[in-house]
Write a protein that holds these residues in place. Sequence first.
Motif, PDB file in Angstrom:
ATOM      1  N   LYS A 110      33.553  31.892  48.307  1.00 28.85           N
ATOM      2  CA  LYS A 110      35.002  31.702  48.294  1.00 28.85           C
ATOM      3  C   LYS A 110      35.585  31.427  46.914  1.00 28.85           C
ATOM      4  N   ASP A 111      34.776  30.922  45.990  1.00 29.20           N
ATOM      5  CA  ASP A 111      35.301  30.532  44.681  1.00 29.20           C
ATOM      6  C   ASP A 111      35.108  31.585  43.598  1.00 29.20           C
ATOM      7  N   PHE A 112      34.709  32.797  43.993  1.00 32.28           N
ATOM      8  CA  PHE A 112      34.452  33.834  43.002  1.00 32.28           C
ATOM      9  C   PHE A 112      34.983  35.195  43.433  1.00 32.28           C
ATOM     10  N   GLU A 113      35.223  36.021  42.423  1.00 30.23           N
ATOM     11  CA  GLU A 113      35.555  37.430  42.639  1.00 30.23           C
ATOM     12  C   GLU A 113      34.342  38.249  42.219  1.00 30.23           C
ATOM     13  N   PRO A 114      33.734  39.016  43.129  1.00 26.51           N
ATOM     14  CA  PRO A 114      32.594  39.843  42.736  1.00 26.51           C
ATOM     15  C   PRO A 114      33.017  40.951  41.783  1.00 26.51           C
ATOM     16  N   VAL A 115      32.154  41.251  40.830  1.00 25.11           N
ATOM     17  CA  VAL A 115      32.439  42.312  39.852  1.00 25.11           C
ATOM     18  C   VAL A 115      31.484  43.483  40.044  1.00 25.11           C
ATOM     19  N   SER A 116      30.183  43.216  39.950  1.00 23.15           N
ATOM     20  CA  SER A 116      29.218  44.305  40.112  1.00 23.15           C
ATOM     21  C   SER A 116      27.804  43.775  40.310  1.00 23.15           C
ATOM     22  N   GLN A 294      26.513  51.310  44.680  1.00 19.55           N
ATOM     23  CA  GLN A 294      26.246  49.893  44.849  1.00 19.55           C
ATOM     24  C   GLN A 294      26.746  49.064  43.661  1.00 19.55           C
ATOM     25  N   GLN A 295      27.479  49.712  42.760  1.00 19.18           N
ATOM     26  CA  GLN A 295      27.962  49.022  41.561  1.00 19.18           C
ATOM     27  C   GLN A 295      29.430  48.607  41.675  1.00 19.18           C
ATOM     28  N   THR A 296      29.989  48.614  42.872  1.00 15.13           N
ATOM     29  CA  THR A 296      31.378  48.230  43.076  1.00 15.13           C
ATOM     30  C   THR A 296      31.469  46.744  43.447  1.00 15.13           C
ATOM     31  N   PRO A 297      32.635  46.121  43.246  1.00 15.82           N
ATOM     32  CA  PRO A 297      32.804  44.732  43.686  1.00 15.82           C
ATOM     33  C   PRO A 297      32.552  44.569  45.180  1.00 15.82           C
ATOM     34  N   GLU A 298      33.015  45.540  45.966  1.00 10.92           N
ATOM     35  CA  GLU A 298      32.839  45.467  47.413  1.00 10.92           C
ATOM     36  C   GLU A 298      31.365  45.520  47.806  1.00 10.92           C
ATOM     37  N   ALA A 299      30.595  46.328  47.083  1.00 11.65           N
ATOM     38  CA  ALA A 299      29.167  46.455  47.384  1.00 11.65           C
ATOM     39  C   ALA A 299      28.431  45.154  47.070  1.00 11.65           C
ATOM     40  N   LEU A 300      28.801  44.496  45.953  1.00 12.52           N
ATOM     41  CA  LEU A 300      28.179  43.217  45.616  1.00 12.52           C
ATOM     42  C   LEU A 300      28.505  42.171  46.683  1.00 12.52           C
TER      43      LEU A 300
END
Length: 323
Positions: A110-116, A294-300
């Motif tokens: 919850k405290d982070f935004e995934p990047v890759s 698999q290198q997208t924020p959504e994939a992470l």
Amino acid sequence: MMTKLAVAAAVILSSVGNLNAQTYPARPITMLVGYAVGGPSDTIARIMAERMKVALGQPVIVENVTGAAGSLAVGRAARAAPDGYTLGMGDWSTHVVNPAMYDLQYDVVKDFEPVSLLPSAPQIIVTANSVPATNLSELIAWIKANADRVSYGTSGHGSPSHVSGVLLQNVTGAKFQLVPYRGASLVMQDMIGGTIALSMFPVTVALPQVRAGHARSYAITAPKRSVAAPDIPTVDEAGLPGFHISLWWGFWMPKGTPKDIIAKVNAAVVEALADPATQKRIADQGLDIPARDQQTPEALAAYQKGEIEKWWPIIKAANIRAQ
């Protein structure tokens, strides 16, 4: 009147936000790494930072914030301003295992935004040369027949080798004594000396000793063979299908970091991972680069969620807690 003022203010704020996104980054970006200089995480971080600065047009400065199994760096990243100038590097331990073991002051989801997602390192199941088994099936049978005297070395409480050893017991029904050490190199040293029977090591740790004939390999814990060790069968090929354990890394930014900034940093990561020179440096470390999709924020985000769902029940059932 107030409505018109509110609309005007919103337009101004939006314009400022767009301008910031267009000029980002305007200064160096700090990459926080929770482990010491020279380790696997630090090595990957510096390889990525060196290439990402080309796409971003600004230096990416690696800062090692060590302590508490990497959680000090992650906590600092969680508290950082969401302005795009703090990039946190985490891994399987910091973003999956630690939350199941420690009472943290932040939420790894919850405290982070995934990047890759970043490169990963499968492990190799390795034994001392004195172990008589010649393949993985024979090894499991041998462990079951000698449960009272088989020792499995771990590189520390809650370490990848520790948690992996617990999973091996759960999956195979084979029991052995878990012996904690203060690092993988000490486990390998005692294995070569015959004190420890078996363990699991990252490819980069295991391969030199296996190649030198000091230890014996049985399988790699991945669905496909490693480029660094193409002659070692996968666990699926060796008779333990689905026993996939990968030590993986990823980039996150503080919660609330604008999506367009996340997209710019992600694009820099993707470009770096597609660079042939960078790919060679990563391969030389025995690491596997994730597929482009698999290198997208959504994939992470999806990958981390799946790993948490897989490992938390195992860790908690084994009562693996911080010591």
